[in-house]
Design an enzyme around this catalytic site. Sequence first.
Site, PDB file in Angstrom:
ATOM      1  N   ASP A  82      -2.947  -1.664  10.626  1.00  0.00           N
ATOM      2  CA  ASP A  82      -2.972  -1.549   8.923  1.00  0.00           C
ATOM      3  C   ASP A  82      -3.721  -2.640   8.307  1.00  0.00           C
ATOM      4  O   ASP A  82      -3.814  -2.794   7.125  1.00  0.00           O
ATOM      5  CB  ASP A  82      -2.095  -0.640   8.268  1.00  0.00           C
ATOM      6  CG  ASP A  82      -0.615  -1.419   8.489  1.00  0.00           C
ATOM      7  OD1 ASP A  82      -0.722  -2.403   9.360  1.00  0.00           O
ATOM      8  OD2 ASP A  82       0.322  -0.705   8.064  1.00  0.00           O
ATOM      9  N   LYS A  96       0.880  -1.196  -0.037  1.00  0.00           N
ATOM     10  CA  LYS A  96      -0.020   0.000  -0.013  1.00  0.00           C
ATOM     11  C   LYS A  96       0.791   1.144  -0.014  1.00  0.00           C
ATOM     12  O   LYS A  96       1.971   1.077   0.502  1.00  0.00           O
ATOM     13  CB  LYS A  96      -0.960  -0.243   1.264  1.00  0.00           C
ATOM     14  CG  LYS A  96      -0.342   0.245   2.668  1.00  0.00           C
ATOM     15  CD  LYS A  96       0.151   1.535   3.039  1.00  0.00           C
ATOM     16  CE  LYS A  96       0.884   1.704   4.385  1.00  0.00           C
ATOM     17  NZ  LYS A  96       1.517   2.692   4.744  1.00  0.00           N
ATOM     18  N   ILE A 145      11.183  -4.836   2.855  1.00  0.00           N
ATOM     19  CA  ILE A 145      11.087  -4.969   4.314  1.00  0.00           C
ATOM     20  C   ILE A 145      11.257  -3.625   4.931  1.00  0.00           C
ATOM     21  O   ILE A 145      12.125  -2.769   4.590  1.00  0.00           O
ATOM     22  CB  ILE A 145      12.086  -6.062   4.989  1.00  0.00           C
ATOM     23  CG1 ILE A 145      11.593  -7.360   4.253  1.00  0.00           C
ATOM     24  CG2 ILE A 145      11.753  -6.125   6.380  1.00  0.00           C
ATOM     25  CD1 ILE A 145      12.696  -8.420   4.456  1.00  0.00           C
TER      26      ILE A 145
END
EC number: 2.7.1.148
Length: 310
Positions: free
Chosen positions: A139, A12, A98
Amino acid sequence: MTATVRVTAPAKINLHLEVLGQRSDGFHELAMVMQSIDLADQLDCSNRADGLIQLSCDQPGLSCGNDNLVFRAAALLRQRSGFHELGAQIHLRKRIPIGAGLAGGSSDGAAALLALNTLWGLGHTHDHLCAMAAELGSDMPFCLAGGIQLCFGRGECLESVPAAEQSLGVVLVKNPTVSVSTPWAYGECRRLKGDHYLSDEVAFAQRRQDLRAASWLNPLRAAEPPPLRNDLQDVVEPQTASVQMALRLLQDLPGQLRTAMSGSGPSCFALFPNRLDADQALDVARDSFAQAGFDAWSCSFVGHGAKLMP
């Protein structure tokens, strides 16, 4: 039970990240717009007869133990099912960088909930999965729902908005040697901006309503690109050379509409009217990004979160 399940887990970006204030539980009250993109990880899941949950990954150095959100999601889902004999072999194919502000770990955890709910034939509804996701990460409910969403509270309270008129293009960059601690970023925001935080629910509600009514969001379109507000960028960028350099390089791309940092960083992105424009801009600048130490991707908006594959 299904024999094997494959799920994609999209990254996202934040089209809007506004820190409204500090809550009594210690979390920040947020008003955000998040958008899924087609840079995605993949989970392959199969049953194990021995009742073990085992996770492997093609990314060296990524923990596959019980601190990984995939493992935690699997363990929570099994616990809530009451069938403690359920087991799974899960392989994670990482494509999302990451520690990048792209919700890669959360998206993987959300994908695990979806995959194992199907693999184990549990029949949990989307709302039930979202409730479990919210226990694991703020999230993660968005990562299940995906597309474009208003995200309030800690980020777990979702409201859908009209789909974009067109799928905008994205050029995304990250220095693989740099990461930003999310707790540090929020701590710096509190230290530097806390005197200006809103202090009550009435004020929070007004800001939520202002965002719901934003002209650029109804619907999202290239003709009126989002302003890309990110309150965390205001505190991270001055202290992070990688973010400063990324934004300078992105701002020089031909045809870009707006640039911003995503989440708590350090990933940054530029928006384009469409994927072709993003592809062409990245082709022009790929060597410049590489010489400056950045990995770079061209991406598109997508209208889904974690998704079962055929």
